[in-house]
Motif scaffolding. Sequence first.
Motif, PDB file in Angstrom:
ATOM      1  N   HIS A  96       0.846  -1.213   0.000  1.00  0.00           N
ATOM      2  CA  HIS A  96       0.000   0.000   0.000  1.00  0.00           C
ATOM      3  C   HIS A  96       0.876   1.256   0.000  1.00  0.00           C
ATOM      4  CE1 HIS A  96      -3.802   1.810   0.066  1.00  0.00           C
ATOM      5  NE2 HIS A  96      -4.181   1.656   1.320  1.00  0.00           N
ATOM      6  N   PHE A 102      -5.413   1.654  -5.981  1.00  0.00           N
ATOM      7  CA  PHE A 102      -6.763   1.101  -6.136  1.00  0.00           C
ATOM      8  C   PHE A 102      -7.220   1.145  -7.597  1.00  0.00           C
ATOM      9  CE2 PHE A 102      -7.728   5.587  -5.693  1.00  0.00           C
ATOM     10  CZ  PHE A 102      -8.927   5.794  -6.345  1.00  0.00           C
ATOM     11  N   TRP A 106      -8.232  -2.009  -9.883  1.00  0.00           N
ATOM     12  CA  TRP A 106      -9.442  -2.085 -10.725  1.00  0.00           C
ATOM     13  C   TRP A 106      -9.082  -2.516 -12.145  1.00  0.00           C
ATOM     14  CZ3 TRP A 106     -12.118   3.189  -9.142  1.00  0.00           C
ATOM     15  CH2 TRP A 106     -12.911   2.986  -8.006  1.00  0.00           C
ATOM     16  N   LYS A 123     -11.567   0.912   5.131  1.00  0.00           N
ATOM     17  CA  LYS A 123     -11.837   1.709   6.336  1.00  0.00           C
ATOM     18  C   LYS A 123     -13.209   2.375   6.211  1.00  0.00           C
ATOM     19  CE  LYS A 123      -9.337   5.828   4.734  1.00  0.00           C
ATOM     20  NZ  LYS A 123      -8.404   6.885   5.018  1.00  0.00           N
ATOM     21  N   VAL A 129     -17.826   8.577   1.206  1.00  0.00           N
ATOM     22  CA  VAL A 129     -17.408   9.264  -0.027  1.00  0.00           C
ATOM     23  C   VAL A 129     -18.548   9.126  -1.039  1.00  0.00           C
ATOM     24  CG1 VAL A 129     -15.750   9.241  -1.936  1.00  0.00           C
ATOM     25  CG2 VAL A 129     -14.960   8.855   0.396  1.00  0.00           C
ATOM     26  N   ILE A 132     -18.880   6.346  -4.486  1.00  0.00           N
ATOM     27  CA  ILE A 132     -18.111   5.138  -4.170  1.00  0.00           C
ATOM     28  C   ILE A 132     -18.695   4.430  -2.943  1.00  0.00           C
ATOM     29  CG2 ILE A 132     -15.830   4.346  -3.391  1.00  0.00           C
ATOM     30  CD1 ILE A 132     -15.425   5.254  -6.117  1.00  0.00           C
ATOM     31  N   GLY A 177      -2.573  -1.875   6.449  1.00  0.00           N
ATOM     32  CA  GLY A 177      -3.660  -1.148   7.114  1.00  0.00           C
ATOM     33  C   GLY A 177      -3.704   0.343   6.841  1.00  0.00           C
ATOM     34  N   THR A 178      -2.655   0.894   6.256  1.00  0.00           N
ATOM     35  CA  THR A 178      -2.581   2.327   5.982  1.00  0.00           C
ATOM     36  C   THR A 178      -1.479   2.538   4.939  1.00  0.00           C
ATOM     37  OG1 THR A 178      -2.364   4.507   7.036  1.00  0.00           O
ATOM     38  CG2 THR A 178      -0.952   2.783   7.910  1.00  0.00           C
ATOM     39  N   LEU A 240      -3.682  10.630  -8.611  1.00  0.00           N
ATOM     40  CA  LEU A 240      -4.944  10.677  -9.361  1.00  0.00           C
ATOM     41  C   LEU A 240      -5.003  11.956 -10.196  1.00  0.00           C
ATOM     42  CD1 LEU A 240      -7.573   9.178  -9.894  1.00  0.00           C
ATOM     43  CD2 LEU A 240      -8.590  10.335  -7.955  1.00  0.00           C
ATOM     44  N   LEU A 244      -5.655  12.361 -14.166  1.00  0.00           N
ATOM     45  CA  LEU A 244      -6.674  13.262 -14.727  1.00  0.00           C
ATOM     46  C   LEU A 244      -6.053  14.219 -15.742  1.00  0.00           C
ATOM     47  CD1 LEU A 244      -8.629  13.991 -11.434  1.00  0.00           C
ATOM     48  CD2 LEU A 244      -9.602  12.921 -13.463  1.00  0.00           C
ATOM     49  N   MET A 356     -12.685  15.283  -3.017  1.00  0.00           N
ATOM     50  CA  MET A 356     -12.759  13.844  -3.346  1.00  0.00           C
ATOM     51  C   MET A 356     -11.352  13.293  -3.627  1.00  0.00           C
ATOM     52  SD  MET A 356     -16.054  12.507  -4.062  1.00  0.00           S
ATOM     53  CE  MET A 356     -16.265  11.690  -5.617  1.00  0.00           C
TER      54      MET A 356
HETATM   55  C1  TJR Z   1     -11.658   7.337 -10.409  1.00  0.00           C
HETATM   56  C2  TJR Z   1     -12.499   7.709 -11.554  1.00  0.00           C
HETATM   57  C3  TJR Z   1     -12.559   9.098 -12.106  1.00  0.00           C
HETATM   58  C4  TJR Z   1     -12.209  10.192 -11.193  1.00  0.00           C
HETATM   59  C5  TJR Z   1     -13.015  11.421 -11.194  1.00  0.00           C
HETATM   60  C6  TJR Z   1     -12.672  12.363 -10.106  1.00  0.00           C
HETATM   61  C7  TJR Z   1     -13.393  12.142  -8.824  1.00  0.00           C
HETATM   62  C8  TJR Z   1     -12.548  11.586  -7.722  1.00  0.00           C
HETATM   63  C9  TJR Z   1     -12.917  10.182  -7.334  1.00  0.00           C
HETATM   64  C10 TJR Z   1     -12.304   9.812  -6.058  1.00  0.00           C
HETATM   65  C11 TJR Z   1     -12.543   8.383  -5.696  1.00  0.00           C
HETATM   66  C12 TJR Z   1     -12.210   8.173  -4.259  1.00  0.00           C
HETATM   67  C13 TJR Z   1     -11.941   6.742  -3.962  1.00  0.00           C
HETATM   68  C14 TJR Z   1     -11.171   6.669  -2.691  1.00  0.00           C
HETATM   69  C15 TJR Z   1     -10.355   5.452  -2.587  1.00  0.00           C
HETATM   70  C16 TJR Z   1      -9.153   5.729  -1.727  1.00  0.00           C
HETATM   71  C17 TJR Z   1      -8.431   4.484  -1.461  1.00  0.00           C
HETATM   72  C18 TJR Z   1      -7.321   4.626  -0.497  1.00  0.00           C
HETATM   73  O1  TJR Z   1      -6.209   4.554  -0.884  1.00  0.00           O
HETATM   74  O2  TJR Z   1      -7.647   4.728   0.819  1.00  0.00           O
HETATM   75  C19 TJR Z   1      -6.608   4.745   1.760  1.00  0.00           C
HETATM   76  C20 TJR Z   1      -6.756   3.654   2.779  1.00  0.00           C
HETATM   77  O3  TJR Z   1      -6.474   2.437   2.196  1.00  0.00           O
HETATM   78  C21 TJR Z   1      -5.835   3.857   3.924  1.00  0.00           C
HETATM   79  O4  TJR Z   1      -6.009   5.126   4.387  1.00  0.00           O
HETATM   80  P1  TJR Z   1      -4.884   5.911   5.233  1.00  0.00           P
HETATM   81  O5  TJR Z   1      -4.844   5.319   6.588  1.00  0.00           O
HETATM   82  O6  TJR Z   1      -3.571   5.778   4.508  1.00  0.00           O
HETATM   83  O7  TJR Z   1      -5.392   7.327   5.246  1.00  0.00           O
END
Ligand code: TJR
Length: 376
Positions: A96, A102, A106, A123, A129, A132, A177-178, A240, A244, A356
Amino acid sequence: MGLVEWLKSQVVCSLLIGYVFLGSGLLVNLLQLCTLPVWWFNKQLARTINCRLAYCISSQGVALLDWWSGTKCTLYTDPKMFPLYGAENAIVVLNHNFEIDFVCGWSFCERFGVLGSSKVLVKKELAYVPVIGLMWYFLEIVFCKRKWEEDRIKVRQSLQNLRDYPENFWFLLFCEGTRFTPEKHRISMEVADKKGLPHLKHHLLPRTKGFWVTVQNLRGSVAAVYDATLNFRNNETPTLLGLLRGKKYHADLYVRRIPLESIPEGEAECAAWLHKLYQEKDGFQEQYIQTGRYPGPIVNIQRRPGPLLIWLCWWALVLYPLGVVLVSMLNSGSTVTILASVAICSAASYLFFRWMIGKTEISKSSGYGIKGEKNS
Ligand SMILES: CCCCCCCCCCCCCCCCCC(=O)OC[C@@H](O)COP(=O)(O)O
Ligand SMILES: CCCCC/C=C\C/C=C\CCCCCCCC(=O)SCCNC(=O)CCNC(=O)[C@H](O)C(C)(C)COP(=O)(O)OP(=O)(O)OC[C@H]1O[C@@H](n2cnc3c(N)ncnc32)[C@H](O)[C@@H]1OP(=O)(O)O
């Protein structure tokens, strides 16, 4: 930079991608809510429909990675195992370290036909969110607070529910876990010292309870653990926002298939097994950093056109009404009112999408893994 690259890097393109994601996602969420009555008379049908609906959302991430940014994904694995991928249920154990891991996950799921159905131990904060969170709720994704005493019953129950899932799925576990940060690494190595475990250079010390409870509860319905190690070429730290803006990366993924029968049943033995796995993973990371590759052969899997086609359909469906509204505004209102409305809407959407995207950023990572700090 060519004209196409320049156009892709403009904020307006990122905003349009965001609109399409939000518009289509809310529509899919609404359709998911409409499947609620189906759960009462045919649970398996409701699950299948929800897998297809979820695909319509997550495949946009894949289209963004594979087609918009043109990121390449190379798979290192034993070719003999290749036919099993996607044809069986599996628990995936992944490092991680990256903000877009992620999305890469996918993309691999999509190539093996398990994108709509795939699961993760996630988590609880991510349940809130938009788009999602509700998508994951209907997919029966397993949420946890990362507080074992509060999680143990709920997590166990959610895993048991997956035993008769009608579609093949991969269940993703980030055992660290993080996300990796130097501070979390230092602290987790102090814990390793206390437990008499060897230091890891590229991973945090894995948390073992989630892995043990997953193996224990999915035994009999999952065939194997896929030990997956992800890295990006040229020492890139992909984001991300980079995707984009059309930035192209190259992901390398090493996957080993480990039959579930070979994993010990007892909690302590299972935990020791996982610690040993992470020591091996650390070795693979080191080899990658030293040589630029993993052990074992490369198996080529091409990106597929499905996500692109769905994305184009969403673009037409979501942006057409937006265009109609803009044109009618241009025809009716005063120029000042129009400009002010467009400016306010653009600023509000920018802030919303930035929030986001912030959920994926390691610089905004939780305090989990740092003593005394909160999880979210
Ligand atoms: C993706 C498709 C097109 C994007 C369009 C723009 C909109 C933005 C979309 C955002 C999507 C959000 C999905 C969130 C997934 C985050 C996954 C992630 O990596 O989580 C962290 C955790 O594992 C651990 O958390 P920490 O303890 O490190 O903190
Ligand atoms: C390539 C193919 C890809 C396939 C992709 C498939 C599907 C894709 C689908 C979706 C993609 C979306 C991705 C979304 C990403 C979001 C993921 C997340 O949210 S990650 C965070 C949540 N998940 C986890 O945390 C999983 C791992 N955690 C666990 O398993 C935990 O055990 C737990 C079940 C969450 C419980 O945690 P808790 O902290 O309460 O308890 P623990 O027992 O684990 O912790 C106490 C234990 O740990 C020791 N300790 C203390 N400090 C540390 C430290 N800093 N580091 C390590 N260990 C520490 C402590 O001494 C205790 O030890 P012991 O038990 O021996 O006493």
